[in-house]
Scaffold this active site. Structure first.
Site, PDB file in Angstrom:
ATOM      1  CD  GLU A   1       7.297  55.295 -26.928  1.00 44.95           C
ATOM      2  OE1 GLU A   1       6.470  55.265 -26.004  1.00 44.95           O
ATOM      3  OE2 GLU A   1       7.445  53.850 -27.144  1.00 44.95           O
TER       4      GLU A   1
ATOM      5  CD  GLU B   1       2.229  56.070 -29.974  1.00 45.77           C
ATOM      6  OE1 GLU B   1       2.931  56.243 -30.475  1.00 45.77           O
ATOM      7  OE2 GLU B   1       1.862  54.786 -29.412  1.00 45.77           O
TER       8      GLU B   1
ATOM      9  CG  HIS C   1       2.664  55.448 -25.267  1.00 43.63           C
ATOM     10  ND1 HIS C   1       4.087  54.613 -25.118  1.00 43.63           N
ATOM     11  CD2 HIS C   1       2.242  55.244 -24.936  1.00 43.63           C
ATOM     12  CE1 HIS C   1       3.441  53.636 -24.320  1.00 43.63           C
ATOM     13  NE2 HIS C   1       2.282  54.361 -23.658  1.00 43.63           N
TER      14      HIS C   1
END
Length: 375
Positions: free
Chosen positions: A169, A335, A259
């Site tokens: 990531e 995210e 992330h």
């Protein structure tokens, strides 16, 4: 024609590379695990000729749904990464390209090399308000580094930011690079406001071994670090053990764990609703932070994301949940997409290293909205 992955974060298995219209590849699994999704390789070939690259067995990858509406990234200079025409059907990802140069790098997302990581860390050290601490070492004997930014004081909040527990990531470290550049800008008003009230502890790369090895989710032993926070060990997950120990020593008033998500084409946050100690203050802090981020940047949204945990049902092996419960503080997983931000699509670059960098800076600005009320 030649395909190579013998470099930092390289990962590909060549099955057949004789016909440029029928190149057959697979992705190697993370060591001692079944996770695989990250790829990074170099194509050396005749330029201005159509190539069709097929990566197969992806129905067994970590996130098969991540291949739908996904486009691979490529670069000639390893600086600017653009999207390639890509399709997915029956477990095979097909990438098409007509290289303008004889060498072309292709990857799952814009890579962030270990050398660039070191450059970032030691660039930061050049600022008076930044100190580097080596907490210990990984299983491959790499440094576990935390940056302290600001002068500690009893009335200042401790804000922790970690990135890249899952090494594939890479957008997470591009995010941190942007955040650090803003935080260490001595003419930036947001940085000045924050550093008058808080000290930052930033771990730019939680998983340097997995990063170099070309892993998607695990460290050198095949361990998913973001399932280790309740009971890490120096034998299996020294990265979490060392950072967690430092947190317990210093305290945490806010935590952001950065992330990337393979499937969802949005930027979003995952909170701590399901921890046993979740209360109205945590909820208020979460809402204030999200509200600020929504105001600051259209790249963020709060309609789509992960299902919220039911009360008492949070997975406390996950970093942001363990920290929220242990320190009774604002704690979020942030995210970003591997695909594109579907709300602001970019046909040429998709969600990118540069947009991740900018989102990091926007997120730092949003912290201003909550820093005074973290305790």
């Amino acid at each position: 024609m030649k395909i190579s992955s013998q470099f930092d974060s390289g990962n590909i298995l060549v099955k057949s590379a004789e016909n440029p219209l029928d190149i057959q590849l697979e992705i190697n699994k993370d060591k001692s695990s079944d996770f695989f999704q990250w790829f990074h390789f170099r194509l050396e070939t005749q330029q201005d000729q159509l190539h069709k690259i097929n990566i197969s067995n992806l129905e067994n990858s970590a996130y098969p749904e991540g291949w739908d509406n996904y486009q691979a990234v490529a670069s000639y200079d390893r600086q600017t990464w653009f999207r390639l025409p890509t399709s997915y059907e029956n477990g095979t990802l097909t990438i098409e390209c007509e290289p303008e140069c004889s060498h072309l790098y292709i990857a799952y997302f814009a890579p962030y090399s270990y050398e660039r990581h070191l450059d970032l860390v030691y660039w930061a050290q050049g600022h008076e308000i930044c100190e580097i601490e080596t907490l210990g070492h990984t299983l491959d004997k790499r440094d576990m580094t935390v940056l302290r930014i600001g002068e500690p004081a009893s009335d200042k909040k401790n804000i922790w930011i970690t990135a890249r527990q899952h090494p594939g990531e890479t957008m997470a470290q591009w995010f941190v690079e942007g955040l650090l550049h803003k935080l260490l800008d001595d003419e930036d008003a947001h940085a000045a406001a924050l550093l008058s009230q808080a000290v930052f502890y930033i771990v730019p790369n939680m998983n340097p071994d997995g990063s170099v090895r070309g892993h998607l989710r695990t460290n050198a032993k095949g361990v998913n670090l973001n399932r280790e926070w309740q009971s890490p060990s120096m034998e299996s997950s020294p990265e979490v053990f060392l950072v967690r120990d430092k947190m317990l020593n210093l305290g945490v008033d806010m935590f952001l764990d950065i992330h990337g998500d393979e499937a969802l084409p949005y930027n979003f946050v995952a909170g701590s609703e399901g921890i046993p100690s979740y209360d109205d203050k945590m909820k208020s802090l979460e809402e204030s932070f999200k509200s600020a981020l929504l105001t600051i940047t259209p790249e963020f949204q709060d309609e789509f994301g992960y299902p919220k945990d039911e009360p008492g049902q949070a997975n406390l092996t996950v970093g942001s949940c363990w920290v929220a419960e242990q320190f009774k503080c604002l704690s979020y997983t942030i995210e970003m997409p591997f695909k594109d931000n579907i709300n602001l699509p970019d046909a040429d670059y998709g969600w990118s290293d540069r947009r991740s960098y900018s989102f990091g800076q926007d997120t730092l600005a949003a912290i201003v909205n909550v820093v005074a009320t973290l305790r």
